[in-house]
Design an enzyme around this catalytic site. Structure first.
Site, short mmCIF file in Angstrom:
data_model
loop_
_atom_site.label_atom_id
_atom_site.label_comp_id
_atom_site.label_asym_id
_atom_site.label_seq_id
_atom_site.Cartn_x
_atom_site.Cartn_y
_atom_site.Cartn_z
N ASP A 147 24.87 68.56 33.27
CA ASP A 147 23.43 68.46 32.96
C ASP A 147 22.88 69.86 32.70
O ASP A 147 23.12 70.78 33.48
CB ASP A 147 22.71 67.82 34.16
CG ASP A 147 21.27 67.44 33.84
OD1 ASP A 147 20.90 67.46 32.65
OD2 ASP A 147 20.53 67.13 34.79
N HIS A 220 21.24 58.56 25.83
CA HIS A 220 20.21 59.43 26.44
C HIS A 220 19.89 60.63 25.54
O HIS A 220 18.72 60.98 25.36
CB HIS A 220 20.71 59.89 27.81
CG HIS A 220 19.75 60.81 28.51
ND1 HIS A 220 18.46 60.44 28.81
CD2 HIS A 220 19.88 62.10 28.95
CE1 HIS A 220 17.85 61.45 29.43
NE2 HIS A 220 18.69 62.47 29.51
C1 HEM Z 1 20.28 65.86 28.19
C2 HEM Z 1 21.12 63.78 32.47
C3 HEM Z 1 16.48 62.38 32.69
C4 HEM Z 1 15.54 65.12 28.81
C5 HEM Z 1 20.92 65.39 29.30
C6 HEM Z 1 22.34 65.47 29.56
C7 HEM Z 1 22.55 64.93 30.77
C8 HEM Z 1 21.30 64.44 31.27
C9 HEM Z 1 23.89 64.80 31.50
C10 HEM Z 1 23.37 66.05 28.57
C11 HEM Z 1 23.62 67.51 28.68
C12 HEM Z 1 22.44 68.40 28.51
O1 HEM Z 1 21.79 68.65 29.52
O2 HEM Z 1 22.10 68.84 27.42
C13 HEM Z 1 19.94 63.17 32.87
C14 HEM Z 1 19.81 62.31 34.02
C15 HEM Z 1 18.51 61.91 34.07
C16 HEM Z 1 17.82 62.54 32.96
C17 HEM Z 1 20.96 61.96 34.95
C18 HEM Z 1 17.82 61.01 35.04
C19 HEM Z 1 18.44 60.30 35.92
C20 HEM Z 1 15.81 63.02 31.66
C21 HEM Z 1 14.39 62.94 31.43
C22 HEM Z 1 14.13 63.70 30.33
C23 HEM Z 1 15.39 64.27 29.88
C24 HEM Z 1 13.40 62.15 32.30
C25 HEM Z 1 12.81 63.99 29.63
C26 HEM Z 1 11.79 63.16 29.61
C27 HEM Z 1 16.76 65.56 28.32
C28 HEM Z 1 16.88 66.39 27.14
C29 HEM Z 1 18.25 66.58 26.94
C30 HEM Z 1 18.93 65.88 28.02
C31 HEM Z 1 15.76 66.97 26.28
C32 HEM Z 1 18.94 67.37 25.80
C33 HEM Z 1 19.13 66.47 24.61
C34 HEM Z 1 19.86 67.18 23.48
O3 HEM Z 1 19.23 68.01 22.85
O4 HEM Z 1 21.04 66.89 23.29
N1 HEM Z 1 20.31 64.74 30.36
N2 HEM Z 1 18.72 63.29 32.25
N3 HEM Z 1 16.39 63.83 30.71
N4 HEM Z 1 18.00 65.29 28.82
FE1 HEM Z 1 18.35 64.24 30.51
#
Ligand code: HEM
Length: 306
Positions: A147, A220
């Site tokens: 993450d 996601h």
């Molecule tokens: C990407 C996990 C909630 C926004 C990711 C990634 C993981 C992750 C593993 C892929 C690697 C990276 O960080 O780029 C989670 C988990 C969540 C969660 C486990 C809740 C249980 C959220 C929320 C938001 C968010 C609530 C915003 C409202 C983002 C964004 C990316 C991302 C902007 C990068 C997307 C990209 O440009 O590829 N998240 N996330 N995440 N997450 Fe989450």
């Protein structure tokens, strides 16, 4: 001109963090303002006591807290956490006045600063919640995926996270969005590897991003990679970290941005989905019912509160 800002906003990832939610005690606002004005000096002294632990703090206020505590004009976009409702998740505002986000490379450093700050507020605050977080493996969430990979790097972190001249009274501040997700890992662990990877749009073990054409509309990273009308990527700076004990495991999601509207759009895209109603399928395996929105003012703003 140098912009001053609380260092917890842009500092590199930590291995330990605590998120503390407090409320302002009625009638004690002047006492609280005085304590807040000395918080930057207190933080510095504890940082000196724990050198080499990369100890950082961010102290912030919700719109509810701001109205109670501050005489100064509210930051332009400080508002309650948005409400969204979809087939997998519904969230609304959970009102807390104050947030302390403290992080470092060692729990003793994090704990000491948290305790000293809390003690300095004395009876001007009431305690609401604390969640201790820790680094899991190589910065993975409990679902096993790294993450934070696509976070902005270097100087871009400031551009993404800090308020600029668009709100000059609050230069160097930042909008913090906070959510506490509880995972259903028993359910997630029955999902085969390919389906888990499709859920994120990234590979699990070597953390490679899928080609855009291969990402499901429910992935996601598909639901959260948004662009503005000119095709520029909309970005936030995430400092999410796992928390857990034997009964509950999850992720504290925390993001900083110069405008909360980007976070709001991402969350809406996850929960309510795209124009065809395609929602984020990661939400099948985790749950949050609420969130809180805060503003983290600059250090000079805090110092001037006396
Ligand atoms: C990407 C996990 C909630 C926004 C990711 C990634 C993981 C992750 C593993 C892929 C690697 C990276 O960080 O780029 C989670 C988990 C969540 C969660 C486990 C809740 C249980 C959220 C929320 C938001 C968010 C609530 C915003 C409202 C983002 C964004 C990316 C991302 C902007 C990068 C997307 C990209 O440009 O590829 N998240 N996330 N995440 N997450 Fe989450």
């Amino acid at each position: 001109m140098t912009i001053d800002f609380q260092t917890g906003i842009v500092a590199e990832p930590s291995s330990d963090a605590t998120f503390i939610l407090l409320n302002a005690a009625p009638g004690k606002e002047a006492q609280l303002r005085k304590a807040l004005s000395t918080a930057p000096a207190l933080i510095e002294s504890i940082q000196q006591q724990f050198p080499d632990t990369e100890l950082h703090a961010a102290i912030g206020f919700s719109c509810h807290g701001w109205e109670r505590i501050m005489a100064e004009a509210k930051p332009a976009e400080l508002a309650p956490f948005p409400s969204f409702s979809g087939e997998l998740l519904s969230v609304s505002d959970e009102a807390h006045d104050i947030v302390l986000h403290i992080r470092s490379m060692r729990h003793d450093a994090t704990h000491t600063l948290a305790l000293k700050l809390f003690q300095s507020f004395a009876d001007s605050v009431t305690f609401s919640q604390q969640t201790n977080c820790f680094k899991y493996l190589d910065n993975r969430d409990f679902t096993g995926f790294v993450d934070g990979t696509e976070n902005p790097q270097g100087e871009d972190r400031k551009d993404v996270a800090l308020v600029g001249e668009e709100d000059s009274a609050h230069l160097g501040g930042s909008y913090l969005n906070y959510m506490k997700f509880t995972h259903n890992l028993a359910k997630w662990n029955t999902v085969d590897l390919k389906d888990q990877e499709d859920t994120y749009g990234r590979t699990k073990y070597d953390n490679e991003e899928y080609a855009s054409a291969d990402k499901s509309v429910h992935a996601h990273t598909k639901r959260t990679s948004l662009k503005d009308d000119n095709g520029n990527s909309l970005e936030i700076l995430r400092h999410s970290m796992p928390f857990g004990d034997l009964q509950e495991q999850g992720l504290v999601f925390a993001s900083y941005s110069r405008t909360p509207s980007i976070f709001d759009r991402m969350l809406q895209s996850m929960i309510e989905g795209d124009e065809d109603g395609n929602v984020d399928h990661l939400m099948k395996y985790t749950n949050a019912t609420a969130g809180s929105a805060f503003f983290i003012p600059s250090i000079s703003f805090l110092k001037a509160l006396a």
